[in-house]
Design an enzyme around this catalytic site. Sequence first.
Site, PDB file in Angstrom:
ATOM      1  N   ARG A 260       5.328 -23.045  35.621  1.00  0.00           N
ATOM      2  CA  ARG A 260       5.691 -23.767  37.229  1.00  0.00           C
ATOM      3  C   ARG A 260       5.316 -25.143  37.425  1.00  0.00           C
ATOM      4  O   ARG A 260       4.628 -25.709  38.506  1.00  0.00           O
ATOM      5  CB  ARG A 260       4.657 -23.086  38.481  1.00  0.00           C
ATOM      6  CG  ARG A 260       5.184 -21.535  38.211  1.00  0.00           C
ATOM      7  CD  ARG A 260       6.740 -21.389  38.815  1.00  0.00           C
ATOM      8  NE  ARG A 260       7.015 -19.861  39.168  1.00  0.00           N
ATOM      9  CZ  ARG A 260       7.256 -19.062  38.518  1.00  0.00           C
ATOM     10  NH1 ARG A 260       7.646 -19.238  36.918  1.00  0.00           N
ATOM     11  NH2 ARG A 260       7.434 -17.875  38.884  1.00  0.00           N
ATOM     12  N   SER A 334       7.147 -16.545  45.488  1.00  0.00           N
ATOM     13  CA  SER A 334       5.774 -16.323  45.193  1.00  0.00           C
ATOM     14  C   SER A 334       4.899 -17.394  45.828  1.00  0.00           C
ATOM     15  O   SER A 334       5.217 -18.692  45.629  1.00  0.00           O
ATOM     16  CB  SER A 334       5.347 -16.439  43.664  1.00  0.00           C
ATOM     17  OG  SER A 334       5.876 -15.644  42.971  1.00  0.00           O
ATOM     18  N   GLU A 430       1.887 -22.203  45.267  1.00  0.00           N
ATOM     19  CA  GLU A 430       2.877 -22.496  44.414  1.00  0.00           C
ATOM     20  C   GLU A 430       3.757 -23.247  45.253  1.00  0.00           C
ATOM     21  O   GLU A 430       4.752 -24.300  44.709  1.00  0.00           O
ATOM     22  CB  GLU A 430       3.558 -21.329  43.696  1.00  0.00           C
ATOM     23  CG  GLU A 430       4.301 -21.569  42.407  1.00  0.00           C
ATOM     24  CD  GLU A 430       5.665 -21.215  42.556  1.00  0.00           C
ATOM     25  OE1 GLU A 430       6.595 -21.959  42.745  1.00  0.00           O
ATOM     26  OE2 GLU A 430       6.004 -19.629  42.719  1.00  0.00           O
TER      27      GLU A 430
HETATM   28  N1  EPU Z   1       0.833  -6.664  41.123  1.00  0.00           N
HETATM   29  C1  EPU Z   1       0.098  -5.863  41.937  1.00  0.00           C
HETATM   30  N2  EPU Z   1       0.329  -5.921  43.200  1.00  0.00           N
HETATM   31  C2  EPU Z   1       1.387  -6.860  43.763  1.00  0.00           C
HETATM   32  C3  EPU Z   1       2.035  -7.458  42.896  1.00  0.00           C
HETATM   33  C4  EPU Z   1       1.747  -7.564  41.634  1.00  0.00           C
HETATM   34  O1  EPU Z   1      -0.733  -5.014  41.660  1.00  0.00           O
HETATM   35  O2  EPU Z   1       1.495  -6.713  45.258  1.00  0.00           O
HETATM   36  C5  EPU Z   1       0.284  -6.387  39.858  1.00  0.00           C
HETATM   37  C6  EPU Z   1       1.145  -5.494  39.103  1.00  0.00           C
HETATM   38  O3  EPU Z   1       0.134  -5.013  38.001  1.00  0.00           O
HETATM   39  C7  EPU Z   1       2.114  -5.835  38.240  1.00  0.00           C
HETATM   40  C8  EPU Z   1       1.702  -7.414  37.907  1.00  0.00           C
HETATM   41  O4  EPU Z   1       0.984  -7.589  39.016  1.00  0.00           O
HETATM   42  O5  EPU Z   1       2.705  -5.274  37.343  1.00  0.00           O
HETATM   43  C9  EPU Z   1       3.071  -8.528  38.072  1.00  0.00           C
HETATM   44  O6  EPU Z   1       3.814  -8.284  39.088  1.00  0.00           O
HETATM   45  P1  EPU Z   1       5.066  -8.801  38.886  1.00  0.00           P
HETATM   46  O7  EPU Z   1       6.003  -8.355  37.780  1.00  0.00           O
HETATM   47  O8  EPU Z   1       5.784  -8.644  40.149  1.00  0.00           O
HETATM   48  O9  EPU Z   1       5.124 -10.475  38.457  1.00  0.00           O
HETATM   49  P2  EPU Z   1       4.176 -11.517  39.175  1.00  0.00           P
HETATM   50  O10 EPU Z   1       3.151 -11.927  38.011  1.00  0.00           O
HETATM   51  O11 EPU Z   1       3.385 -11.163  40.288  1.00  0.00           O
HETATM   52  C10 EPU Z   1       5.741 -13.400  38.419  1.00  0.00           C
HETATM   53  C11 EPU Z   1       6.349 -14.709  39.068  1.00  0.00           C
HETATM   54  C12 EPU Z   1       7.536 -14.352  39.937  1.00  0.00           C
HETATM   55  C13 EPU Z   1       8.467 -13.592  38.895  1.00  0.00           C
HETATM   56  C14 EPU Z   1       7.658 -12.234  38.282  1.00  0.00           C
HETATM   57  C15 EPU Z   1       8.440 -11.800  37.229  1.00  0.00           C
HETATM   58  C16 EPU Z   1       4.790 -16.187  39.447  1.00  0.00           C
HETATM   59  C17 EPU Z   1       3.810 -17.098  40.603  1.00  0.00           C
HETATM   60  N3  EPU Z   1       5.171 -15.193  39.950  1.00  0.00           N
HETATM   61  O12 EPU Z   1       5.023 -12.562  39.443  1.00  0.00           O
HETATM   62  O13 EPU Z   1       8.362 -15.338  40.240  1.00  0.00           O
HETATM   63  O14 EPU Z   1       9.477 -13.066  39.647  1.00  0.00           O
HETATM   64  O15 EPU Z   1       6.444 -12.767  37.616  1.00  0.00           O
HETATM   65  O16 EPU Z   1       8.504 -12.569  36.182  1.00  0.00           O
HETATM   66  O17 EPU Z   1       4.556 -16.602  38.420  1.00  0.00           O
HETATM   67  C18 EPU Z   1       8.474 -16.712  42.273  1.00  0.00           C
HETATM   68  O18 EPU Z   1       7.923 -17.889  41.388  1.00  0.00           O
HETATM   69  O19 EPU Z   1       8.776 -17.196  43.379  1.00  0.00           O
HETATM   70  C19 EPU Z   1       8.504 -15.531  41.617  1.00  0.00           C
HETATM   71  C20 EPU Z   1       8.712 -14.652  42.417  1.00  0.00           C
END
Ligand code: EPU
Length: 440
Positions: A260, A334, A430
């Site tokens: 990012r 995010s 972010e």
């Molecule tokens: N999780 C929770 N609670 C929540 C959300 C997430 O416990 O409310 C935990 C879960 O264990 C889940 C893990 O976090 O398995 C990962 O969650 P997710 O797959 O939704 O991915 P993320 O790391 O929360 C990142 C990106 C997203 C992108 C997803 C998928 C960032 C800041 N965000 O989210 O990007 O869609 O991975 O690759 O890196 C964005 O940048 O706007 C965005 C949505």
Amino acid sequence: MFLEFPLYRALDGLDTLYRIDGPRHFVEWQPIGSSRWLVHEHVAEIYPSQVLIQSLIHADDAQLKLSREEWNARRLKRKEPEQENAVGTIAQTTEDPAVLEGMDLASWTTFGISAHAAHWITAHSDDDVRFALSWRQERDAALLVMGGGSNMLMHADWEGLALHVGIRGVRVLKEEGGRIEVVVGAGENWHDWVMLALKNGWHGLENLALIPGQVGASPMQNIGAYGVELKDRFLWLEAIHVQTGSLKRFDAASCEFGYRESIFKSSEKGQWIIVRVAFFLKKNAPLQTAYGAIQQELKALPEESWTHADVAKAVMQIRSTKLPDPKKLGNAGSFFKNPVLGPDEFKRLQTAHPEVAHYPQSDGTVKVAAGWLIEQAGWKGKHRGTHGVHVNQSLVLVHYGGATGAEIWQLAQDIMHDVHSQYGVQLEPEVNQIGLNRSK
Ligand code: EPU
């Protein structure tokens, strides 16, 4: 001198026209038949074109220097057909853009917070961007560059100029041995571009389907999702310098992409306006299906039959169940980055909380799921009337209507404070905060 480029040239006695956009980039209009142009876009990377661009810049005896108006009058005498292999053309404009007053940015940002820009220009071409830059330089007005408004939170009205980059067009640069190089106008909608690429069999961007925003904003923060980042498919971008108006090409190395992150968010912040981005895609790009949720979506289909379109469909399905649609509920994706911890810091966190969701990185650091920290800290789905934390993904702050940027920022700060005091981890937003120091 301000606005050195573009330069306008013609061949003396012939119809051929040139527009020189920067020291290494020019476009040639070559007459065909009595009424049409053939348009060639040149990047002067090798010897003969470097010599040609130098002679054009200095206008040798066979060339005429023209004003923009004279040049446009000549160009408008013929029609521009699409290039044989083009699905569109990168836009050019013939008239200066309008300057609008008092634009409400609510519908131009995905958060949907009301804030007014004193002046507003939509740029449909590089020339329009330069017009806007000199307009604001003459008035010493602060500049806010707007793409799709999908990564910003407005804290106050914008007293200066909001420049909306609306440069459209998609053009194939090269297609060879299953590798396709395509340049896309910064004002194209990101998801539409991903779908267009998929439809044409240009693969590699499927995992980035449904990300809101415009193409020009995608390199700023190296957008990423489901195991793919923009940098994996990025060839170069061209950007106009805010002070000088000159065009510069940045390759991947000079963008300094990180998680990012890019140079446009760090040392070159506020210096450039991205006008187009080039990608390299492949007919047979490998499917990126390692992400658990994608496997889950695809498991109903036999693995040998999985296609790029299936991956895109899976990604769209995951996003639409987990993430709010900004057309229906204000948000900027995010709100926080996933914090990246050093090995010792992570070990301390994991010892205290063995179940912490995390992703080890190749350099030994560990990315921790901020969504997990926020949910564990008790914030998932929290509602403060006009705004709150999304029910399905705690990383996303949502705007139900009637909130101010300051209220959403207060919620973000309360979350950051709690996560820090409970887990010792400092979250970082972010989303770009616009006018933060001017709000009450
Ligand atoms: N999780 C929770 N609670 C929540 C959300 C997430 O416990 O409310 C935990 C879960 O264990 C889940 C893990 O976090 O398995 C990962 O969650 P997710 O797959 O939704 O991915 P993320 O790391 O929360 C990142 C990106 C997203 C992108 C997803 C998928 C960032 C800041 N965000 O989210 O990007 O869609 O991975 O690759 O890196 C964005 O940048 O706007 C965005 C949505």
